[in-house]
Design an enzyme around this catalytic site. Structure first.
Site, PDB file in Angstrom:
ATOM      1  N   ARG A 102      36.959  11.777 -24.375  1.00  0.00           N
ATOM      2  CA  ARG A 102      37.560  10.682 -25.154  1.00  0.00           C
ATOM      3  C   ARG A 102      38.550  11.318 -26.117  1.00  0.00           C
ATOM      4  O   ARG A 102      38.165  12.149 -26.948  1.00  0.00           O
ATOM      5  CB  ARG A 102      36.481   9.910 -25.920  1.00  0.00           C
ATOM      6  N   HIS A 129      41.136   2.639 -20.901  1.00  0.00           N
ATOM      7  CA  HIS A 129      39.678   2.735 -21.077  1.00  0.00           C
ATOM      8  C   HIS A 129      39.007   2.294 -19.771  1.00  0.00           C
ATOM      9  O   HIS A 129      38.344   1.264 -19.709  1.00  0.00           O
ATOM     10  CB  HIS A 129      39.264   1.821 -22.244  1.00  0.00           C
ATOM     11  N   GLN A 132      35.215   1.238 -19.508  1.00  0.00           N
ATOM     12  CA  GLN A 132      34.936  -0.074 -20.096  1.00  0.00           C
ATOM     13  C   GLN A 132      35.322  -1.193 -19.137  1.00  0.00           C
ATOM     14  O   GLN A 132      34.588  -2.175 -18.975  1.00  0.00           O
ATOM     15  CB  GLN A 132      35.720  -0.219 -21.405  1.00  0.00           C
ATOM     16  N   ASP A 220      40.156  -7.685 -28.370  1.00  0.00           N
ATOM     17  CA  ASP A 220      39.790  -6.360 -28.878  1.00  0.00           C
ATOM     18  C   ASP A 220      40.356  -6.250 -30.296  1.00  0.00           C
ATOM     19  O   ASP A 220      41.190  -7.069 -30.704  1.00  0.00           O
ATOM     20  CB  ASP A 220      40.383  -5.277 -27.949  1.00  0.00           C
ATOM     21  N   CYS A 260      34.814  -5.446 -25.882  1.00  0.00           N
ATOM     22  CA  CYS A 260      34.300  -4.094 -25.618  1.00  0.00           C
ATOM     23  C   CYS A 260      33.445  -3.571 -26.762  1.00  0.00           C
ATOM     24  O   CYS A 260      32.627  -2.686 -26.552  1.00  0.00           O
ATOM     25  CB  CYS A 260      35.445  -3.138 -25.311  1.00  0.00           C
ATOM     26  N   ARG A 288      27.946  -0.804 -19.352  1.00  0.00           N
ATOM     27  CA  ARG A 288      28.594   0.508 -19.462  1.00  0.00           C
ATOM     28  C   ARG A 288      27.711   1.561 -18.810  1.00  0.00           C
ATOM     29  O   ARG A 288      28.189   2.454 -18.109  1.00  0.00           O
ATOM     30  CB  ARG A 288      28.810   0.873 -20.944  1.00  0.00           C
TER      31      ARG A 288
END
Ligand code: CP
Ligand code: NVA
Length: 304
Positions: A102, A129, A132, A220, A260, A288
């Site tokens: 990440r 991402h 996700q 988001d 998310c 996830r």
């Protein structure tokens, strides 16, 4: 599948294969059926940004698959003191069977893959991402029974989430409408990809236009990790881009909501909409684990 660097790299068949395997692994885990497919393997987890879900779901997922996760923060590694990613990749390739990273720049993830010789999994960059989005698609399919033909709507920043959702939705037969303020559009590479899908992709300035008849509404945060200094400016820019009851009334009556997480209640989503859709949002968070286990099996497993 050698790596998971971005959704753009996956074929539609690979996406569906991961979702199918994720469903199977979820079923097996819920029924106590062991699946130690990655016994003896080690996965390094490099974090240059904070995480709750990604870290814990990768660690637990690797454990459930019989393998060993190794949590590495860049600030404790030489990479945090300037050791080039090219060297880090070649060293870690000699110890580990795979790396999840990440970080900020997508180029760092691509460099790890280019210089190393082991599978690289993108656990979030500023650009995308993918882990996700695989969990989101899994959750939507779980609640709606299908993906093909559904309409996804994303309200907010043209960030890593919007970029990846556009690609993921289009690759699985969904249409997607997004709404974002001027200057906060998705990445040009994503817009170029979406162009090939004609009117299955649409971009609006007002959330009201984008949300019409949506089967799933997604949002988001307005300021992503690394953009904390722009928070006030972004609050102004995203005024009116909130997922609230009034907006949801324009979606399909049975529309679901995904986020998310972490969520900023009162900013991109209201408390009442969040809580009304909490089952869907927390199933998404759980997924996830299952989706990433499928990714790890496909990238690190021997029969890939
Ligand atoms: N959604 C997500 O990636 O959460 P974390 O930042 O907690 O990992
Ligand atoms: N767009 C957010 C997603 C967090 C999971 C960020 O990058 O901070």
């Amino acid at each position: 599948m050698k790596h998971l660097l971005k959704m753009l790299d996956l074929t539609s068949a690979e996406v569906i294969d991961i979702l199918n395997l994720a469903d199977q692994l979820k079923y097996e885990q819920k029924h106590g059926i062991p699946h130690k497919i990655l016994e003896g393997k080690s996965l390094g987890l490099i974090f240059e940004k904070a995480s709750t879900r990604t870290r814990v779901s990768f660690e637990v997922g690797m454990y459930q698959l019989g393998g060993q996760p190794i949590f590495l923060t860049s600030k404790d590694m030489q990479i945090g003191r300037g050791e080039p990613v090219q060297d880090t990749a070649r060293v870690l390739s000699r110890y580990l069977d795979g790396i999840m990273i990440r970080t900020f720049e997508q180029k760092e993830v691509e460099d790890l893959a280019n210089y190393g010789s082991i599978p690289i999994i993108n656990g979030l960059t500023d650009f995308c991402h993918p882990c996700q989005i695989l969990a989101d698609l899994m959750t939507i399919r779980e609640f709606k029974g299908k993906l093909d033909g559904l309409k996804m709507c994303f309200i907010g920043d043209g960030n890593n989430m919007m970029n990846s959702l556009i690609v993921g939705a289009l690759k699985t037969g969904m249409s997607i409408a997004v709404a974002c303020p001027e200057g906060y559009e998705p990445h040009p590479d994503v817009l170029a990809f979406a162009k090939e899908y004609g009117d299955k992709f649409s971009m609006f300035r007002t959330p009201r236009e984008a949300v019409v008849d949506a089967d799933v509404v997604i949002t988001d945060v307005w300021a992503s990790m690394g953009q904390e200094g722009e928070a006030e400016k972004r609050k102004k820019a995203f005024d009116g881009y909130q997922v609230n009851a009034e907006l949801m009334a324009l979606a399909k009556p049975d529309a679901m909501v995904q986020h998310c997480l972490p969520a900023h209640r009162g900013e991109e989503i209201t408390e009442d909409v969040f809580e009304a859709h909490a089952d869907e949002i927390f199933e998404e968070a759980e997924n996830r684990l299952h989706a990433q286990k499928a990714v790890m099996v496909r990238c690190l497993g021997d029969d890939k």
